[in-house]
Design an enzyme around this catalytic site. Structure first.
Site, PDB file in Angstrom:
ATOM      1  N   LYS A   1       0.845  -1.193   0.000  1.00 52.58           N
ATOM      2  CA  LYS A   1       0.000   0.000   0.000  1.00 52.58           C
ATOM      3  C   LYS A   1       0.881   1.244   0.000  1.00 52.58           C
ATOM      4  O   LYS A   1       1.892   1.297   0.718  1.00 52.58           O
ATOM      5  CB  LYS A   1      -0.908  -0.015   1.227  1.00 52.58           C
ATOM      6  CG  LYS A   1      -1.934   1.104   1.283  1.00 52.58           C
ATOM      7  CD  LYS A   1      -2.838   0.925   2.496  1.00 52.58           C
ATOM      8  CE  LYS A   1      -3.942   1.954   2.556  1.00 52.58           C
ATOM      9  NZ  LYS A   1      -4.856   1.731   3.712  1.00 52.58           N
TER      10      LYS A   1
ATOM     11  N   SER B   1      -9.399   1.652   2.353  1.00 53.51           N
ATOM     12  CA  SER B   1      -8.519   2.370   1.454  1.00 53.51           C
ATOM     13  C   SER B   1      -7.382   1.522   0.896  1.00 53.51           C
ATOM     14  O   SER B   1      -6.611   1.967   0.048  1.00 53.51           O
ATOM     15  CB  SER B   1      -7.914   3.582   2.176  1.00 53.51           C
ATOM     16  OG  SER B   1      -7.131   3.140   3.297  1.00 53.51           O
TER      17      SER B   1
ATOM     18  N   SER C   1     -10.114  -0.423   6.628  1.00 54.22           N
ATOM     19  CA  SER C   1      -9.473  -0.364   5.318  1.00 54.22           C
ATOM     20  C   SER C   1      -8.827  -1.655   4.843  1.00 54.22           C
ATOM     21  O   SER C   1      -8.407  -1.750   3.688  1.00 54.22           O
ATOM     22  CB  SER C   1      -8.425   0.756   5.296  1.00 54.22           C
ATOM     23  OG  SER C   1      -9.061   2.009   5.380  1.00 54.22           O
TER      24      SER C   1
END
Length: 515
Positions: free
Chosen positions: A167, A244, A268
């Site tokens: 990420k 996310s 997330s």
């Protein structure tokens, strides 16, 4: 281009009246994004099909929703058309397309004529398959990718042969952290060293496949990045990927990486795992080092990861999690001791609630009614917002216009939170944390990871609060939470969430492997 007919033995069946006119009308509507015409040219049936490399969409309503959300098809022209007539009311059309961006594609459509319909001489598509040349690099999913991007120096580690999608919040030596924001990335310096979690994975033999997309500053649950677009959801085509940690989730679901390293502040990891049929864990707050991690709200941020199997989820835990206490023999909880929380299951849609309940047919119900859950969720929102502005407000103060509308709105709200309001939220969260920890105790609780299956983009704002009501429980109390994939009756992915007391991450990973 003059259409060609496939031969049926030595005979060529004539092309039925109106078929090619309908085909050309479809192509014109596609290029102009005329949604009404496209809807009329596809059979209004729950069995109508549309497939492409991202997956199969079933039903006219779902196909129409996909078209509304994608923003038009890539520009192209037809270079060959082949018609295979089945009978006077059915025909197969195969068209070779040439895209403006380069490359050739193929479109196969099964057409049927309804003699009662007048529009387009009664012709409609009942099934379609589209293939287009895939981009060598999909910037919706990846910021930068390699083969690999960073190799491990360990040949025989516990994770040798595994690949990781990182990420874009974790430091990777030699690369800047982009945090999903082009404006931030433009001024960010290259990281001098790897984040602690990244270094541990490399030490264990995994290689870094690439740096994957996130939403701006990781401040959302949808996966819709206003600048780079939404990574596709291969398990639920036409629907959002969840965020996310959207890029790592999609990379794992597509098989482009085996591990997705992400973060979970308010869901997330758990939300994209549920939406894309993955196993995912949000670790106990502070259990895995956050050194080298770009923060959102430090009191709630936790490291997590996603995989396609419970076995690999557990193997990553063996690398990243603290050692089990001396004398520990592993999980003391068996599957049949998991307690389902009906009041939380009731926050989910019927299809998700049914899938979660059926996954645990022997679970004992826990009569816990968190009557102040709406207040807890709002306090979590305020507390997270206050911390997010403390972390990034100085930089964002004159740059809010660089953010997408949804994330900008959240930061504008965050800027307005006063110290008094933040203190009030902390008091509510402190009470909530005490109640949650008391209820959890030595139990393992189960409830949905997200309130619905992955929605289409237009419906995402409407499910956010219900999903956050479920996900904030672990965030408030710093609990570990594992999302286990389940399927609804419509064969869409959803998530079963297991939570336990802080520090019981390994117990949950073992339980997930047993389910």
């Amino acid at each position: 281009m003059t259409p060609r007919q496939a031969r049926d033995g030595a005979q060529l069946k004539p092309v039925p009246h109106g078929l090619l006119q309908a085909f050309r009308a479809y192509e014109s509507a596609l290029m102009s994004d005329d949604l009404d015409a496209l809807d009329a040219l596809f059979a209004d049936s729950p069995t109508t099909l549309r497939g492409d490399a991202a997956g199969l969409i079933v039903g006219h309503e779902q196909i129409a929703g996909f078209r509304r959300s994608r923003g038009g098809a890539p520009k192209r022209r037809i270079v060959q058309t082949h018609v295979q007539v089945i009978d006077e009311d059915h025909a197969l059309i195969v068209a070779v397309t040439e895209l403006d961006r380069g490359g050739r594609g193929l479109q196969t459509q099964l057409w049927a004529r309804d003699p009662v319909r007048i529009e387009y001489a009664g012709w409609q598509v009942t099934a379609a398959h589209v293939s287009a040349p895939e981009p060598a690099f999909d910037s919706r999913t990846w910021r930068v990718v390699g083969d690999p991007l960073v190799s491990s120096h360990t040949a025989d580690g516990a994770l040798s042969g595994e690949t990781v999608a990182i990420k874009d919040l974790f430091a990777v030596a030699g690369f800047a952290v982009g945090a999903g924001s082009p404006a931030w990335l433009e001024q960010a310096p290259p990281a001098p060293s790897h984040a602690a979690a990244v270094a541990s994975l490399l030490d264990a033999g995994a290689s870094i496949r690439g740096i994957a997309r996130t939403e701006e500053f990781a401040y959302s649950l949808s996966g819709l990045n206003a600048h780079y677009g939404a990574p596709p959801n291969p398990k639920a085509p036409g629907r959002i990927p969840g965020g996310s940690s959207s890029g790592p989730a999609t990379a794992v679901a597509l098989g482009q990486a085996s591990i997705g390293l992400g973060t979970d502040t308010g869901g997330s990891i758990r939300v994209p795992a549920a939406y894309q049929g993955l196993f995912g864990i949000r670790t106990s707050h502070g259990a895995v080092s956050r050194d080298g991690l770009f923060p959102l709200a430090k009191a709630f941020d936790a490291v997590g990861w996603m995989t396609r199997s419970a076995f690999l989820l557990q193997a990553v835990g063996d690398v990243l999690l603290p050692e089990a206490p001396a004398g520990s023999s592993g999980s003391s909880t068996t599957v049949d001791e998991i307690q389902l929380v009906p009041s939380l299951v009731g926050l989910a849609s019927d299809e998700v609630a049914t899938a979660v309940t059926e996954a645990l047919p022997d679970a004992t119900p826990l009569a816990w009614e968190p009557n102040r859950l709406d207040e807890w969720r709002q306090a979590f929102v305020v507390g997270q917002a206050y911390q997010a502005w403390q972390a990034h407000g100085a930089w964002l103060e004159t740059r809010l216009d660089t953010l997408g509308e949804a994330v900008r709105g959240r930061f504008e709200m965050a800027r307005a939170v006063t110290r008094e309001q933040a203190a009030e939220a902390r008091a509510v969260l402190s009470q909530a944390r005490a109640e949650i920890l008391d209820v959890v105790g030595d139990r393992v609780l189960a409830f949905p990871s997200a309130s619905t299956v992955a929605p289409v983009a237009a419906d995402a704002p409407g499910v956010r609060d219900d999903t956050l009501s479920l996900t904030c429980i672990a965030g408030i109390a710093g609990l570990p939470a594992v999302s286990v994939p389940v399927r609804t009756s419509a064969n869409l992915p959803a998530g079963l969430c297991l939570v336990a007391a802080p520090g019981r991450d390994r117990d949950l990973l073992a339980l997930a492997a047993d389910l």
